[in-house]
Scaffold this motif. Sequence first.
Motif, short mmCIF file in Angstrom:
data_model
loop_
_atom_site.label_atom_id
_atom_site.label_comp_id
_atom_site.label_asym_id
_atom_site.label_seq_id
_atom_site.Cartn_x
_atom_site.Cartn_y
_atom_site.Cartn_z
N UNK A 237 16.91 -40.37 15.95
CA UNK A 237 15.97 -41.19 15.17
C UNK A 237 16.08 -40.93 13.67
N UNK A 238 17.28 -40.61 13.22
CA UNK A 238 17.54 -40.44 11.79
C UNK A 238 18.06 -41.74 11.18
N UNK A 239 18.30 -42.73 12.03
CA UNK A 239 18.91 -43.98 11.58
C UNK A 239 18.23 -45.14 12.30
N UNK A 240 17.82 -46.14 11.54
CA UNK A 240 17.19 -47.31 12.17
C UNK A 240 18.26 -48.13 12.90
N UNK A 241 17.85 -48.74 13.98
CA UNK A 241 18.77 -49.57 14.75
C UNK A 241 18.56 -51.02 14.34
N UNK A 242 19.06 -51.37 13.15
CA UNK A 242 18.88 -52.73 12.63
C UNK A 242 20.11 -53.58 12.94
N UNK A 243 20.13 -54.79 12.41
CA UNK A 243 21.22 -55.72 12.71
C UNK A 243 22.57 -55.18 12.27
N UNK A 244 22.59 -54.47 11.13
CA UNK A 244 23.86 -53.94 10.63
C UNK A 244 24.41 -52.87 11.57
N UNK A 245 23.53 -51.99 12.02
CA UNK A 245 23.97 -50.94 12.94
C UNK A 245 24.40 -51.53 14.28
N UNK A 246 23.71 -52.57 14.73
CA UNK A 246 24.05 -53.18 16.01
C UNK A 246 25.42 -53.85 15.97
N UNK A 247 25.78 -54.41 14.81
CA UNK A 247 27.09 -55.08 14.72
C UNK A 247 28.25 -54.10 14.85
N UNK A 248 27.97 -52.83 14.56
CA UNK A 248 29.03 -51.82 14.69
C UNK A 248 29.52 -51.75 16.14
N UNK A 249 28.60 -51.96 17.10
CA UNK A 249 28.96 -51.83 18.50
C UNK A 249 30.06 -52.78 18.90
N UNK A 250 29.93 -54.07 18.54
CA UNK A 250 30.96 -55.05 18.93
C UNK A 250 32.29 -54.75 18.24
#
Length: 425
Positions: A237-250
Motif C-alpha cells: 500500500x505504498x502505491x495507489x492502484x490507479x489507471x496508470x499503474x493498471x496499464x503496466x499489467x497489459x
Amino acid sequence: MDSALRDSELPADLSPLAWVQEELRRSLEAVHKTLRRMVRDGNDNRVTAFGSDAQPSVPLQQAAAQLHQVSGVLSLVGLPAGAAVLRAAEAAVARLAERPLEVDSGTVDLIERADFALLAYVARLLAGSKTSALALYPSYRALQELNRAERIHPADLWPYDFAWRSIAVEPGVLPRSPEAVRAPFEAALLRHMREPSSAHAANLSGLCAGLAAALPAGQGRTLWQLAAAVFEGQALKLLRSDAYAKRLGSKLLHELRLIGASGRSEQDDPQRERLAQDLLFFCAQCRLTQGAGPRLTAVHEAYRLTDEHGGDYEDASLGSIDPAWVFQAKRRVMAAKESWSSAAEGDQHRLTSLDEQFAGLAESLTRLFPSGEVLAQTLQRAVVATLRSRSTPPPALAMEIATSLLYVEAALEDAAFDQPEQADR
C-alpha cells in the motif's frame, strides 16, 4: 529585490532560470493576450473575417512560434518538464491556428492555467522550494488531452535520466521459466485488475521475481525486477492502484509473451526501455519506510532513489492563480510598507494614503490566500483606528503591522498561497 543580489544568492544551477523568468512571463502574457483577443472578437466576427472555410490565423501561428521559442529556452536552462508543458501548449495553439473558429474561452482558460502553473512552479523553484516537477502534470495532462496525444503519462515529466542498471538478485527466490509463469501471471493479473488487493499484488510480485531469477543478467532481468518491485509497492500500500499503474499489467503481459521470441535483441528496444522507465517511476513514488520490502529496497539502492524523486502527480494546486495578481500584490505590499513605515515615524502626510493602499492590499490578500480575508480585515481595522486617532500608531501596533506585511511579502516571494499554518499566522 535587487536582481544581481538575488542571482548571487541562488544555487548555480538556478541562476540561468532566474535570468529567463521575466522573459518567460512576458512571452506567455503576450500569447494569452492574442488568445483572449480571438475570444473577445467572438465567433461571428471570426466567421466574417475568415469565412466559413477559415484560413489559418497568422496571430495564432505567431503565438505558437513564441511558445516554441520559450520552450527551447527552458530546455537550455535545464527545465525539461517546463519545456514539455510549453511544447504541449504550442501544439494546442498551433491546432487552433489551423482552426481559428474553434477558439473558445474554455480552451483558452485551459492553456492559460497550464502556463500559470508553469510560472508558479518556476517562482517556487527560485524561492528555494523543493516542488516536484510532477506538480505540473495535471496541467500537462489537460493540454495533451486537448491535443489528443497518443501517450499521456506522468513519467513524461519525471526528471530522471534513465539507464539500464544491474539490480541485486533477491536470495531465496525460486527461479521460474517464462512458460511456467505465463498462465498464472495472466490469471493473477486479471484478478488484480478486477479487484485490486494486497494479496493479488503480492502474488504478482512473487511471479515477477521468480521470472527475473530465471533470466540471465541483462535488460530482461532488470525489467522484471522492476515489475516485482512495483507490485510489491502495491502489496504494501505504498502505491495507489490507479489507471496508470493498471496499464503496466497489459504491457508486462505483452512483454512476457515476447520473451525468447526469435530475432528479438536485448539492445535498442525503445518500447521495453519506455516500460522499464515507467516501472522505475512508480518505484520512485514508493517512499521506503521501516519494514519496506526487499525488492523495492534493491531498486532504490541500485538507482539511488530518494524522496525527492517522488511527487504527487495528482496535485492540481498549481495554476489556479494568475501571476499578474501576484505581481500586483507585490506592488501593493511595497507601497503599504513604505506608507506604514512613514506613518509610524510620525509623517502625518502619509496617513491620508493609508486607507486606499491597505484597501487595495486587502483585495489582493482575499483573492490570493484562502485565509486572506481574516488578515485583510485585521489590517484595515488597524489602519482605520490609526486614522481616527490622527496620531502616530503605538509602537506595539506599528511593529505588529510591519511584521505582518513582511510575512505577506515573503509568502508572495515563495508563491506559498495554500500553506496550512497561514490561517493561524
